[in-house]
Design a protein around this motif. Structure first.
Motif, PDB file in Angstrom:
ATOM      1  N   LEU A  12      35.292  49.848  34.347  1.00  0.00           N
ATOM      2  CA  LEU A  12      35.899  48.519  34.346  1.00  0.00           C
ATOM      3  C   LEU A  12      35.912  47.930  35.735  1.00  0.00           C
ATOM      4  CD1 LEU A  12      38.215  49.190  31.589  1.00  0.00           C
ATOM      5  CD2 LEU A  12      38.135  46.827  32.315  1.00  0.00           C
ATOM      6  N   GLU A  13      35.373  46.711  35.826  1.00  0.00           N
ATOM      7  CA  GLU A  13      35.403  45.956  37.086  1.00  0.00           C
ATOM      8  C   GLU A  13      36.507  44.906  36.946  1.00  0.00           C
ATOM      9  OE1 GLU A  13      31.529  44.611  38.372  1.00  0.00           O
ATOM     10  OE2 GLU A  13      32.349  42.795  39.283  1.00  0.00           O
ATOM     11  N   HIS A  14      37.119  44.504  38.047  1.00  0.00           N
ATOM     12  CA  HIS A  14      38.094  43.411  37.977  1.00  0.00           C
ATOM     13  C   HIS A  14      38.026  42.566  39.233  1.00  0.00           C
ATOM     14  CE1 HIS A  14      41.757  44.816  40.437  1.00  0.00           C
ATOM     15  NE2 HIS A  14      40.809  45.677  40.684  1.00  0.00           N
ATOM     16  N   TYR A  15      38.849  41.526  39.258  1.00  0.00           N
ATOM     17  CA  TYR A  15      38.883  40.581  40.381  1.00  0.00           C
ATOM     18  C   TYR A  15      40.227  40.791  41.067  1.00  0.00           C
ATOM     19  CZ  TYR A  15      38.767  35.784  42.473  1.00  0.00           C
ATOM     20  OH  TYR A  15      38.780  34.679  43.298  1.00  0.00           O
ATOM     21  N   PRO A  16      40.253  41.665  42.090  1.00  0.00           N
ATOM     22  CA  PRO A  16      41.531  41.983  42.737  1.00  0.00           C
ATOM     23  C   PRO A  16      42.225  40.707  43.215  1.00  0.00           C
ATOM     24  CG  PRO A  16      39.801  43.453  43.514  1.00  0.00           C
ATOM     25  CD  PRO A  16      39.126  42.371  42.719  1.00  0.00           C
ATOM     26  N   GLY A  17      43.489  40.624  42.999  1.00  0.00           N
ATOM     27  CA  GLY A  17      44.234  39.416  43.374  1.00  0.00           C
ATOM     28  C   GLY A  17      44.385  38.506  42.181  1.00  0.00           C
ATOM     29  N   MET A  18      43.277  38.036  41.629  1.00  0.00           N
ATOM     30  CA  MET A  18      43.382  37.173  40.449  1.00  0.00           C
ATOM     31  C   MET A  18      43.907  37.956  39.251  1.00  0.00           C
ATOM     32  SD  MET A  18      40.698  34.628  38.541  1.00  0.00           S
ATOM     33  CE  MET A  18      41.140  33.978  36.913  1.00  0.00           C
ATOM     34  N   LYS A  64      47.636  38.063  39.448  1.00  0.00           N
ATOM     35  CA  LYS A  64      48.156  36.704  39.291  1.00  0.00           C
ATOM     36  C   LYS A  64      48.083  36.255  37.828  1.00  0.00           C
ATOM     37  CE  LYS A  64      47.403  32.409  41.889  1.00  0.00           C
ATOM     38  NZ  LYS A  64      46.604  31.800  42.961  1.00  0.00           N
ATOM     39  N   GLU A 121      41.812  36.140  29.127  1.00  0.00           N
ATOM     40  CA  GLU A 121      42.024  35.469  30.424  1.00  0.00           C
ATOM     41  C   GLU A 121      42.003  36.389  31.633  1.00  0.00           C
ATOM     42  OE1 GLU A 121      45.587  33.002  30.501  1.00  0.00           O
ATOM     43  OE2 GLU A 121      45.333  32.732  28.355  1.00  0.00           O
ATOM     44  N   ALA A 122      42.524  37.588  31.504  1.00  0.00           N
ATOM     45  CA  ALA A 122      42.646  38.444  32.690  1.00  0.00           C
ATOM     46  C   ALA A 122      41.247  38.904  33.108  1.00  0.00           C
ATOM     47  CB  ALA A 122      43.551  39.632  32.393  1.00  0.00           C
ATOM     48  N   PRO A 123      40.919  38.786  34.422  1.00  0.00           N
ATOM     49  CA  PRO A 123      39.542  39.035  34.857  1.00  0.00           C
ATOM     50  C   PRO A 123      39.178  40.521  34.983  1.00  0.00           C
ATOM     51  CG  PRO A 123      40.875  38.327  36.716  1.00  0.00           C
ATOM     52  CD  PRO A 123      41.770  38.269  35.506  1.00  0.00           C
ATOM     53  N   PHE A 124      38.932  41.107  33.813  1.00  0.00           N
ATOM     54  CA  PHE A 124      38.402  42.470  33.714  1.00  0.00           C
ATOM     55  C   PHE A 124      37.070  42.402  32.974  1.00  0.00           C
ATOM     56  CE2 PHE A 124      43.066  43.134  33.427  1.00  0.00           C
ATOM     57  CZ  PHE A 124      43.258  44.098  34.403  1.00  0.00           C
ATOM     58  N   TRP A 125      36.139  43.285  33.340  1.00  0.00           N
ATOM     59  CA  TRP A 125      34.853  43.348  32.637  1.00  0.00           C
ATOM     60  C   TRP A 125      34.492  44.801  32.387  1.00  0.00           C
ATOM     61  CZ3 TRP A 125      35.858  40.353  36.923  1.00  0.00           C
ATOM     62  CH2 TRP A 125      35.891  38.983  36.695  1.00  0.00           C
TER      63      TRP A 125
END
Lengths: 81, 158
Positions: B54-60, B63, B123-127
């Motif tokens: 799993l990749e994500h957008y740290p910070g976003m 939030k 919505e949460a930025p995980f892939w």
């Protein structure tokens, strides 16, 4: 300076996770076009209708205005949970 | 963010029993606790899955989750809300996500737990990137595609 981030499949397709643009002002759509003008091979991936955009870590539409110091991100639909 | 909220994005496995205890112990005004736990499945889109990353957008990510929890609190009277999400590499059957909610009554706890998951999924930025057995027996990695059914689930909260 505007910081631009790419994630997941899009990051792999473009071959980079981050670029920086100096002296840019305009909408997210204009920023995307500027990037595609610099890197024509990106257009097919970056201009895909499914790509989501965030401004300063919040989901926004591509008509949002970008200014110096902002962080813009482009990414595919999310698949967490 | 309420002091009764907890958001954790972590690379290491978490213990659901310990998380239940952390959620429920001392929440004396709340008679109800609802939890959802999502785990890594061993199949997807017709192929056997052997590993997930799993990749994500740290910070976003943090939030986004905080915003979803705040919206849930605006809809229901909630006590504690804990959200944990794994990132990085994980194995089949390991837990990916935990959403736990306490409330004085069960209806709010059930509804808020489902609401938070439905919003997180879209919505949460995980892939997710999965390793699967291909038909020729080899392993291949592929990005998981988003499902239209997850977006459709959001309509019930409109």
């Amino acid at each position: 300076m505007v910081k631009v981030l790419f994630f997941a499949r899009l990051r792999q397709q473009l071959g980079t996770g981050e670029v920086r643009l100096e002296n840019f002002s305009g909408s997210i759509a204009a920023l995307r076009d500027a990037l595609c003008d610099q890197n024509p091979a990106w257009r097919a991936h970056l201009c895909d209708d499914n790509i989501r955009t965030a401004l300063n870590q919040e989901l926004v539409a591509t008509d949002c205005a970008v200014a110096g110091g902002d962080e813009v991100a482009f990414f595919p639909p999310v698949t967490g949970g | 963010m309420s002091s009764f909220d907890r958001i954790i994005v972590c690379e290491t496995p978490f213990d659901v029993a310990a998380e239940y205890a952390a959620l429920q112990r001392g929440a004396c005004a709340d008679g109800a606790c609802a939890m959802f736990v999502g785990s890594v499945r061993d199949f997807n889109a017709g192929n056997g899955v052997t590993q997930l990353a799993l990749e994500h957008y740290p910070g976003m990510t943090e939030k986004s989750l905080a915003g979803i929890i705040a919206d849930a609190r605006a809809r229901w009277g909630l006590g504690r809300v804990h959200v944990i999400h794994r990132v990085g590499a994980m194995q089949v059957n390991e837990e990916i996500v935990f959403v736990g909610v306490t409330s004085p009554h069960r209806q709010a706890a059930f509804a808020a737990c489902q609401y938070i998951m439905d919003r997180l999924k879209t919505e949460a930025p995980f892939w997710k990137r999965e390793t699967v057995h291909a038909e020729d027996g080899a392993s291949e990695e592929r990005w998981v595609d988003a499902r239209a059914s997850d977006t459709a689930e959001l309509e019930k909260w409109a």
